[in-house]
Design a protein around this motif. Structure first.
Motif, PDB file in Angstrom:
ATOM      1  N   ARG A   4      39.538  38.293  49.480  1.00 48.86           N
ATOM      2  CA  ARG A   4      40.512  37.796  48.041  1.00 48.86           C
ATOM      3  C   ARG A   4      40.790  39.612  47.175  1.00 48.86           C
ATOM      4  O   ARG A   4      40.148  40.549  47.160  1.00 48.86           O
ATOM      5  N   LEU A   6      40.684  42.583  45.306  1.00 54.05           N
ATOM      6  CA  LEU A   6      39.574  43.173  44.676  1.00 54.05           C
ATOM      7  C   LEU A   6      40.279  43.570  43.053  1.00 54.05           C
ATOM      8  O   LEU A   6      41.200  44.724  43.115  1.00 54.05           O
ATOM      9  N   THR A   7      39.773  42.968  41.656  1.00 53.47           N
ATOM     10  CA  THR A   7      40.562  44.003  40.693  1.00 53.47           C
ATOM     11  C   THR A   7      39.426  45.096  39.994  1.00 53.47           C
ATOM     12  O   THR A   7      37.908  45.144  40.531  1.00 53.47           O
ATOM     13  N   GLU A   9      38.207  45.648  37.554  1.00 54.95           N
ATOM     14  CA  GLU A   9      36.457  45.404  36.908  1.00 54.95           C
ATOM     15  C   GLU A   9      35.364  44.728  38.207  1.00 54.95           C
ATOM     16  O   GLU A   9      34.156  44.191  36.984  1.00 54.95           O
ATOM     17  N   GLU A  10      35.407  44.274  38.659  1.00 52.84           N
ATOM     18  CA  GLU A  10      34.565  43.466  40.038  1.00 52.84           C
ATOM     19  C   GLU A  10      34.194  44.915  41.433  1.00 52.84           C
ATOM     20  O   GLU A  10      33.462  44.007  41.753  1.00 52.84           O
ATOM     21  N   ASN A  12      32.303  47.383  43.367  1.00 53.82           N
ATOM     22  CA  ASN A  12      31.254  48.745  43.019  1.00 53.82           C
ATOM     23  C   ASN A  12      31.567  49.962  42.898  1.00 53.82           C
ATOM     24  O   ASN A  12      32.964  49.819  42.625  1.00 53.82           O
TER      25      ASN A  12
END
Length: 189
Positions: A4, A6-7, A9-10, A12
């Motif tokens: 997936r 990853l933007t 905002e996602e 860590n």
């Protein structure tokens, strides 16, 4: 794609630190010949893959930045070497990205086509020797004979030989990542 995207905002903390080092590092300065991010802000190509494992992604992207921006390789030799790996491994993302860079540094369509078809030639001895070494590495013609090493070293020097060996290994690693995780060039390519 099998991973997936990853933007920002996602992410860590470890992923965000890696993301920031990629988008604020040398890849983000100067002319942009391909997009580091897609329309959602997710990193493209191998960089998006690297975010899934920052413990590996950070040193990988640092090695890539060193190869691209800190070695003694000329722009032409660096790009012909990268494109030789893209041709050997059929890496559509690396071909997409680095043909754009090749054009920007003055490589001709004939040269780019020759690299794509693994028939690159150059009248410039250093370029010809660099391509020969890359093809030997790509085809697994190892170990180099003493004669081949001596001849190539006399033309390129040991430092360039070392840099090319590392470059070929790095871009072969990227190609494997891109193939395993089914990452190609952006759709807008």
């Amino acid at each position: 794609m099998r991973l997936r995207s990853l933007t920002k905002e996602e992410l860590n903390d470890g992923q965000l630190a890696l993301y920031n080092s990629i988008v604020s590092g040398p890849r983000s300065t100067g002319p942009q010949h391909f997009h580091l991010m897609d329309h959602t802000g997710a990193l493209t190509g191998p960089f998006g893959i690297m975010l899934h494992s920052p413990v590996l992604g950070r040193p990988l992207q640092e090695l890539g930045a060193a190869i691209r921006y800190q070695t003694s390789l000329s722009d032409r030799i660096r790009e012909l070497a990268i494109l030789s790996v893209a041709a050997d491994t059929d890496s559509s993302f690396e071909r997409y990205a680095h043909e754009r860079i090749g054009r920007a540094i003055g490589m001709t369509e004939e040269e780019l086509s020759g690299l794509r078809e693994r028939r690159f030639t150059s009248d410039e001895p250093r370029e010809a020797a660099a391509y020969e070494l890359c093809e030997m590495l790509n085809r697994g013609q190892l170990p180099l004979s003493d004669d081949d090493f001596g001849r190539l070293s006399a033309i390129l020097g040991n430092n360039v030989l070392l840099e090319l060996v590392v470059l070929v290994g790095y871009y072969r690693t990227l190609s494997q990542l891109l193939h395993v995780f089914a990452v190609g060039p952006p759709h807008a390519a």
